[in-house]
Design an enzyme around this catalytic site. Structure first.
Site, PDB file in Angstrom:
ATOM      1  N   GLU A 162     -38.866   0.177   9.259  1.00 18.09           N
ATOM      2  CA  GLU A 162     -38.208   0.911  10.341  1.00 18.09           C
ATOM      3  C   GLU A 162     -38.087   0.025  11.574  1.00 18.09           C
ATOM      4  O   GLU A 162     -39.019  -0.693  11.944  1.00 18.09           O
ATOM      5  CB  GLU A 162     -39.004   2.173  10.685  1.00 18.09           C
ATOM      6  N   PRO A 184     -32.842  -2.415  20.215  1.00 23.46           N
ATOM      7  CA  PRO A 184     -33.266  -3.142  21.426  1.00 23.46           C
ATOM      8  C   PRO A 184     -32.403  -2.767  22.630  1.00 23.46           C
ATOM      9  O   PRO A 184     -31.321  -2.189  22.491  1.00 23.46           O
ATOM     10  CB  PRO A 184     -33.065  -4.616  21.038  1.00 23.46           C
ATOM     11  N   LYS A 223     -38.516  23.468   6.298  1.00 20.90           N
ATOM     12  CA  LYS A 223     -37.559  22.355   6.301  1.00 20.90           C
ATOM     13  C   LYS A 223     -37.258  21.900   4.874  1.00 20.90           C
ATOM     14  O   LYS A 223     -36.108  21.587   4.537  1.00 20.90           O
ATOM     15  CB  LYS A 223     -38.095  21.184   7.138  1.00 20.90           C
TER      16      LYS A 223
END
Length: 406
Positions: A26, A30, A210
């Site tokens: 992951e 930036p 979920k």
């Protein structure tokens, strides 16, 4: 002549069925153009060196990096790696969500991490954008209704969601907690925090909602005690959650950043880990070496507990990830090679794996002095421990990893 749509990525849940143990990575977007360029170079290096099943890119606090996130997942796809795009509800109207999903689908992205998201920068309380989704459950339902072909992953919280973690009243002792609560209990700054059993059980019920809505697998929040993950996985199975549960591994790269991150997320840091990091807080190299050791031991335990993979929160850094994968035996000498690649131009030593000209080194063949360091990391070493006729001193050529700086 009409343009054809790119072939879509494979679904990650399908890939997991065929490959029971794997690594995934992951990254976060930036803030500068230079940082983006550096990250793209790093993505290619890490693709080649670690062969990840997929790569994630976060959406950014408050939806602040949505365009860049999409650009980066497109780039990941262009390198031949399956991309898993984060998507949050924060600062996102339904129209913006649909735009993001349509853009992702159009370029072949078939895997989405559906999250509520953190509050926008400068705000403490999360509120839905006008007419927007209230929670990750709403987002999962929407994606599955509009894009049923997509593989959707969601967040799981082995220690409880940060919003469900409470500070223990001063009148209550930690000794009064249940055994389950003690495993989730965190002590920092003289305060004790815990997700009480009732709150934890409610979190599990929400997670099941979920999954029942269509989530295909779970990626956990960071944690630093494998037994917490083992309990969480057992608890999920006990209430009927059958989808894969992927443990998120936060790499230990530096002292200050680590405790800022864990403090923000209210993550429990075991006292033994705190003590070991305290010993090394003034030596970043030594701390990273410990981060590799700790991370590798934790990953081995997680795999033994039945985790399908190790998912690294890389913090856009390589070194510790490489060290852990080397220790697991999934890669070979990546960490040492990274040192060599970084330092070939200056011949500056970084750590004990290799040395520069003039340094004394030790090997299985004895001690000696480095006379030359080649571009591939092999060193020409004048072996002081060997003596030949007429006082001659032999020179040995040893590959990287076969010698250490004394």
């Amino acid at each position: 002549m009409t343009a054809t749509s790119p072939a879509p990525d494979a679904r990650i849940d399908d890939l997991m069925r065929d490959q029971p143990a794997f690594a995934s990575l992951e990254f976060f977007p930036p803030r500068t153009a230079e940082g983006v360029a550096n990250l793209k170079e790093r993505i290619v290096r890490m693709r080649d060196s670690t062969k990840p099943m997929f790569m994630d890119v976060t959406w950014g606090a408050g939806g602040s990096t949505s365009d860049l996130t999409l650009d980066l997942v497109k780039f990941i796809r262009s390198t031949g790696v399956v991309a898993n795009m984060h998507l949050t509800c924060t600062n996102m109207t339904p129209g913006k969500v649909d735009e993001a999903l349509a853009a992702a689908s159009a370029c072949g992205i078939r895997n989405i991490v559906a999250l509520r998201g953190d509050p926008p920068l400068g705000e403490d309380k999360w509120t839905a954008t006008g007419g927007g989704f209230e929670c990750a459950l709403d987002l999962v339902r929407h994606i599955k209704r509009e894009y049923p072909e997509m593989c959707v992953s969601v967040a799981g919280y082995p220690e409880g969601h940060p919003n469900a973690i409470s500070e223990l009243p001063s009148s209550q002792s930690a000794a009064s907690l249940t055994e389950r609560e003690k495993l989730r209990c965190s002590e920092a700054g003289g305060k004790v925090s815990v997700c009480f059993d009732a709150d934890y059980d409610n979190e599990l019920k929400y997670l099941k909602e979920k999954v029942d809505a269509g989530a295909d697998f779970i990626i956990t929040q960071m944690f630093f005690d494998p037994e917490v993950f083992g309990n969480f996985m057992s608890d999920c199975r006990a209430i009927g959650i059958k989808v894969p549960i992927v443990p998120g591994i936060m790499c230990i790269n530096n002292f200050g950043g680590f405790f800022r991150m864990t403090g923000f997320c209210k993550t429990r840091v075991p006292p033994t880990l705190v003590a070991e990091m305290e010993k090394r807080k003034d030596d970043e190299h030594e701390l990273k070496e410990y981060g590799v050791e700790f991370g590798a031991e934790m990953c081995m335990r997680l795999l033994a507990l039945g985790a399908p993979c190790v998912h690294f929160y890389t913090l856009n850094l390589e070194k510790v990830v490489y060290g852990i994968l080397d220790a697991l035996g999934w890669t070979t000498e990546l960490s040492a090679k990274m040192d060599l690649d970084n330092d070939a131009g200056t011949m500056q030593a970084k750590g004990s794996a290799w040395a520069r000209v003039g340094d004394e080194v030790q090997s299985m063949f004895g001690s000696g002095v480095v006379k030359e360091v080649r571009q591939d990391g092999a060193a020409c070493i004048e072996m002081r421990s060997w003596k030949l006729a007429f006082g001659q001193t032999p020179t040995a050529v040893l590959q990287a990893g076969m010698y250490k700086k004394v």
